[in-house]
Scaffold this motif. Structure first.
Motif, PDB file in Angstrom:
ATOM      1  N   LEU A 144       0.832  -1.204   0.000  1.00 63.70           N
ATOM      2  CA  LEU A 144       0.000   0.000   0.000  1.00 63.70           C
ATOM      3  C   LEU A 144       0.872   1.262   0.000  1.00 63.70           C
ATOM      4  O   LEU A 144       0.665   2.190   0.786  1.00 63.70           O
ATOM      5  CB  LEU A 144      -0.948   0.002   1.204  1.00 63.70           C
ATOM      6  CG  LEU A 144      -1.962  -1.142   1.260  1.00 63.70           C
ATOM      7  CD1 LEU A 144      -2.767  -1.068   2.542  1.00 63.70           C
ATOM      8  CD2 LEU A 144      -2.872  -1.118   0.047  1.00 63.70           C
ATOM      9  N   VAL A 150      -3.626   9.725   0.605  1.00 64.28           N
ATOM     10  CA  VAL A 150      -4.189   8.612   1.360  1.00 64.28           C
ATOM     11  C   VAL A 150      -5.478   9.053   2.025  1.00 64.28           C
ATOM     12  O   VAL A 150      -5.518  10.078   2.690  1.00 64.28           O
ATOM     13  CB  VAL A 150      -3.186   8.128   2.426  1.00 64.28           C
ATOM     14  CG1 VAL A 150      -3.823   7.051   3.294  1.00 64.28           C
ATOM     15  CG2 VAL A 150      -1.922   7.619   1.771  1.00 64.28           C
ATOM     16  N   ARG A 151      -6.511   8.306   1.818  1.00 62.91           N
ATOM     17  CA  ARG A 151      -7.788   8.625   2.425  1.00 62.91           C
ATOM     18  C   ARG A 151      -7.893   7.910   3.767  1.00 62.91           C
ATOM     19  O   ARG A 151      -7.882   6.697   3.840  1.00 62.91           O
ATOM     20  CB  ARG A 151      -8.922   8.178   1.508  1.00 62.91           C
ATOM     21  CG  ARG A 151      -8.915   8.912   0.167  1.00 62.91           C
ATOM     22  CD  ARG A 151     -10.060   8.423  -0.694  1.00 62.91           C
ATOM     23  NE  ARG A 151     -10.078   9.108  -1.979  1.00 62.91           N
ATOM     24  CZ  ARG A 151     -10.958   8.843  -2.954  1.00 62.91           C
ATOM     25  NH1 ARG A 151     -11.865   7.904  -2.767  1.00 62.91           N
ATOM     26  NH2 ARG A 151     -10.910   9.500  -4.093  1.00 62.91           N
ATOM     27  N   THR A 152      -7.988   8.694   4.831  1.00 61.94           N
ATOM     28  CA  THR A 152      -8.092   8.113   6.163  1.00 61.94           C
ATOM     29  C   THR A 152      -9.527   8.182   6.642  1.00 61.94           C
ATOM     30  O   THR A 152     -10.296   9.056   6.262  1.00 61.94           O
ATOM     31  CB  THR A 152      -7.181   8.868   7.149  1.00 61.94           C
ATOM     32  OG1 THR A 152      -7.556  10.239   7.168  1.00 61.94           O
ATOM     33  CG2 THR A 152      -5.726   8.742   6.735  1.00 61.94           C
ATOM     34  N   GLY A 153      -9.874   7.217   7.500  1.00 66.35           N
ATOM     35  CA  GLY A 153     -11.235   7.159   8.003  1.00 66.35           C
ATOM     36  C   GLY A 153     -11.346   7.759   9.383  1.00 66.35           C
ATOM     37  O   GLY A 153     -10.400   7.795  10.154  1.00 66.35           O
ATOM     38  N   ASN A 182      -1.074   5.526   9.750  1.00 70.36           N
ATOM     39  CA  ASN A 182      -2.275   6.050   9.082  1.00 70.36           C
ATOM     40  C   ASN A 182      -2.373   5.601   7.635  1.00 70.36           C
ATOM     41  O   ASN A 182      -3.414   5.149   7.168  1.00 70.36           O
ATOM     42  CB  ASN A 182      -2.300   7.572   9.161  1.00 70.36           C
ATOM     43  CG  ASN A 182      -2.717   8.076  10.534  1.00 70.36           C
ATOM     44  OD1 ASN A 182      -3.114   7.291  11.386  1.00 70.36           O
ATOM     45  ND2 ASN A 182      -2.609   9.375  10.757  1.00 70.36           N
ATOM     46  N   GLY A 183      -1.277   5.764   6.884  1.00 66.93           N
ATOM     47  CA  GLY A 183      -1.316   5.418   5.470  1.00 66.93           C
ATOM     48  C   GLY A 183      -1.532   3.937   5.229  1.00 66.93           C
ATOM     49  O   GLY A 183      -2.190   3.546   4.264  1.00 66.93           O
ATOM     50  N   ARG A 231      -5.268   3.088   6.639  1.00 66.68           N
ATOM     51  CA  ARG A 231      -6.328   3.955   6.112  1.00 66.68           C
ATOM     52  C   ARG A 231      -7.223   4.480   7.241  1.00 66.68           C
ATOM     53  O   ARG A 231      -8.440   4.500   7.147  1.00 66.68           O
ATOM     54  CB  ARG A 231      -7.180   3.211   5.070  1.00 66.68           C
ATOM     55  CG  ARG A 231      -6.412   2.772   3.819  1.00 66.68           C
ATOM     56  CD  ARG A 231      -5.900   3.983   3.059  1.00 66.68           C
ATOM     57  NE  ARG A 231      -5.444   3.656   1.736  1.00 66.68           N
ATOM     58  CZ  ARG A 231      -4.172   3.439   1.399  1.00 66.68           C
ATOM     59  NH1 ARG A 231      -3.232   3.494   2.327  1.00 66.68           N
ATOM     60  NH2 ARG A 231      -3.835   3.162   0.153  1.00 66.68           N
ATOM     61  N   LEU A 232      -6.586   4.881   8.351  1.00 65.01           N
ATOM     62  CA  LEU A 232      -7.293   5.458   9.489  1.00 65.01           C
ATOM     63  C   LEU A 232      -6.558   6.703   9.952  1.00 65.01           C
ATOM     64  O   LEU A 232      -5.378   6.896   9.661  1.00 65.01           O
ATOM     65  CB  LEU A 232      -7.389   4.458  10.643  1.00 65.01           C
ATOM     66  CG  LEU A 232      -8.377   3.302  10.494  1.00 65.01           C
ATOM     67  CD1 LEU A 232      -8.203   2.328  11.649  1.00 65.01           C
ATOM     68  CD2 LEU A 232      -9.811   3.812  10.439  1.00 65.01           C
ATOM     69  N   ASP A 233      -7.268   7.563  10.675  1.00 63.04           N
ATOM     70  CA  ASP A 233      -6.660   8.752  11.265  1.00 63.04           C
ATOM     71  C   ASP A 233      -6.442   8.461  12.747  1.00 63.04           C
ATOM     72  O   ASP A 233      -7.302   8.707  13.583  1.00 63.04           O
ATOM     73  CB  ASP A 233      -7.579   9.957  11.060  1.00 63.04           C
ATOM     74  CG  ASP A 233      -6.930  11.248  11.549  1.00 63.04           C
ATOM     75  OD1 ASP A 233      -5.700  11.229  11.777  1.00 63.04           O
ATOM     76  OD2 ASP A 233      -7.633  12.252  11.702  1.00 63.04           O
ATOM     77  N   GLN A 290      -7.599  17.373   6.291  1.00 63.58           N
ATOM     78  CA  GLN A 290      -7.501  16.764   4.974  1.00 63.58           C
ATOM     79  C   GLN A 290      -6.532  17.515   4.076  1.00 63.58           C
ATOM     80  O   GLN A 290      -5.758  16.918   3.334  1.00 63.58           O
ATOM     81  CB  GLN A 290      -8.891  16.717   4.309  1.00 63.58           C
ATOM     82  CG  GLN A 290      -9.830  15.703   4.939  1.00 63.58           C
ATOM     83  CD  GLN A 290      -9.288  14.299   4.822  1.00 63.58           C
ATOM     84  OE1 GLN A 290      -8.795  13.898   3.774  1.00 63.58           O
ATOM     85  NE2 GLN A 290      -9.350  13.552   5.910  1.00 63.58           N
ATOM     86  N   GLU A 309       3.685   1.744   1.143  1.00 67.90           N
ATOM     87  CA  GLU A 309       4.572   1.872   2.300  1.00 67.90           C
ATOM     88  C   GLU A 309       5.735   0.884   2.145  1.00 67.90           C
ATOM     89  O   GLU A 309       5.522  -0.321   2.047  1.00 67.90           O
ATOM     90  CB  GLU A 309       3.830   1.583   3.605  1.00 67.90           C
ATOM     91  CG  GLU A 309       2.793   2.620   3.997  1.00 67.90           C
ATOM     92  CD  GLU A 309       3.425   3.892   4.535  1.00 67.90           C
ATOM     93  OE1 GLU A 309       4.653   3.909   4.746  1.00 67.90           O
ATOM     94  OE2 GLU A 309       2.675   4.864   4.754  1.00 67.90           O
TER      95      GLU A 309
END
Length: 456
Positions: free
Chosen positions: A215, A377-380, A280-281, A284-286, A363, A217
């Motif tokens: 992903l 990267v879209r974090t949730g 995070n990357g 996919r979470l903050d 964001q 990374e």
């Protein structure tokens, strides 16, 4: 005593034959003579198919260079999926080269000086019966097998080869692509390995070193396998895996059963890092920017149940121990967490301006920080209704001592639940000098109609 003329001629002929034979052997050991065996591809593929129990094809050439250390090379190797799987290839390989020693073969030993592969694609599949295409073994129907317990952690006796019957001095594999798919997955999971190197020497474990990207990374992985023979013949062996990715270190150690990798697993695991939000990357979470954290546990996993025992978490000076279970047999995972703490330092959980809810400013900063990449990267959101509705959780925490800086606040008990997207604190009890404090709260995040209430 004079030797007859005829006998002398016989001795000359025999001596000359031996000399010529020795000269040929010396030349063969020095000069490599390539021999094209492409016309024998069918015979080689048939022999390999019989040995592996599945179809093997060689699309391009086979070549051998003669010497006391001959070099075998082939191009276009394909190994198909076993029975009970859809048609297709389990493995595709562009080129391979292997260099072996001839003399040890006379003693029944295989010594490989170098084994190199370039361009390999592996497709890992699981069918509805729970069988996997990377093992010839199949699960026994109706038999529930408990995860194997880890052996004693004496690494010197666990991770070593017991003989020199098979020695690999150098393994080099480049450009590896691995795809994984099981029933229920919308899209296959894929990761790439740029390079894999390894060695297998007498008295030493089989060691593999890998580097690549997951992903976007970059990661580095070290694998130690106790017995390659056991892994090949029985699809199981003692194994230790250390991975570093996203400024985080993961460690796994235990007995791995490849034939039932998705059925049962028991490993000792640990995760350490300096900043939790560095994941995070990858996830996919903050995540909150917690510092100096460490988590360790014994992981037991079956198809529908995951257990973490001897669970220990440390953030700064704060410590938590206990257990966690996750049951995935229902419509959504049911998670239970029980934790005890000798000390909680509230300052260890200072997350600054971080919030579990995303906003436009966060964001834009995320996009600026990753501007060099093709896409951000879209974090949730940790407290978004979408994330919270995916599972139910019950967590009990008991703290023997709670401090803030140098101030002692007392002890406390926390019971928190997450069910159907609603987060509840029920209750928080803090025993402070001179009395007690109780607090209960309920929160259901929703963009349109959020709900919240507090009782003290």
């Amino acid at each position: 005593m004079r030797v007859s003329k005829s006998l002398r001629w016989i001795l000359y002929i025999v001596g000359g034959f031996i000399a010529v034979l020795l000269l040929i052997l010396i030349l063969l050991s020095i000069i490599r003579i390539p021999i094209d065996l492409s016309s024998q591809r069918g015979m080689v593929a048939s022999a390999a198919s019989l040995a592996l129990g599945r179809t093997v094809n060689i699309d391009d050439k086979i070549e051998v260079s003669t010497s006391l250390r001959p070099v075998f090379s082939l191009e276009g190797l394909r190994i198909s999926n076993p029975k009970n799987f859809e048609e297709g290839d389990f493995l595709k390989m562009k080129t391979a080269e292997i260099r072996v020693h001839v003399l040890p073969l006379l003693m029944g030993k295989i010594k490989v000086s170098k084994f190199s592969i370039k361009g390999i694609t592996v497709t890992l599949l699981e069918n509805k019966q729970g069988a996997v295409n990377w093992s010839s073994q199949t699960p026994v129907k109706g038999k529930s097998e408990a995860p194997p317990k880890p052996r004693p952690s004496n690494k010197e006796t666990q991770l070593k080869l017991t003989s020199d019957s098979l020695v690999l001095t150098k393994l080099v594999i480049e450009d590896i692509v691995v795809n994984y798919h099981r029933p229920g997955m919308v899209e296959s999971m894929q990761f790439k390995i740029d390079e894999c190197t390894g060695t297998m020497l007498p008295g030493k474990p089989f060691i593999l070193s890998m580097k690549g990207k997951l992903l976007n990374e970059p990661y580095v992985t070290e694998i130690e396998i106790g017995s390659l023979q056991e892994l090949v013949e029985k699809s199981r062996s003692r194994m230790e895996i250390i991975t570093e990715i996203a400024k985080t270190r993961f460690n796994f150690a235990g007995t791995l059963n490849l034939a039932k990798a998705t059925q049962s697993l028991h490993l000792k695991t640990s995760v350490t890092g300096d900043h939790l939000d560095s994941l995070n990357g990858l996830l996919r979470l903050d995540l909150p920017p917690l510092k100096s954290y460490k988590a360790a546990a014994e992981l037991s996993m079956r198809r529908d149940r995951i257990e973490l025992t001897d669970f220990a978490i440390q953030v700064g000076k704060s410590q938590l121990t206990g257990m966690m279970t996750a049951d995935k047999s229902g419509s959504k995972p049911e998670v239970t967490v029980e934790l005890n703490s000798p000390l909680i330092q509230l300052n260890d959980f200072d997350v600054g301006e971080w919030s579990p809810e995303k906003n436009d400013a966060k964001q834009s900063l995320a996009k600026e920080g990753r501007g060099k990449k093709s896409e951000a990267v879209r974090t949730g959101e940790l407290l978004s209704s979408v994330v919270l509705a995916k599972f139910n959780v019950r967590m009990d925490v008991k703290a023997e001592k709670v401090i803030s800086g140098n101030d002692e606040l007392g002890s406390g008990v926390l019971t928190a639940t997450l069910k159907n997207g609603r987060f509840s604190v029920d209750p928080v009890r803090l025993n402070i000098p001179g009395g007690s404090f109780f607090l209960a709260a309920s929160l259901k995040p929703d963009i349109k109609v959020p709900e919240a209430s507090v009782w003290a």
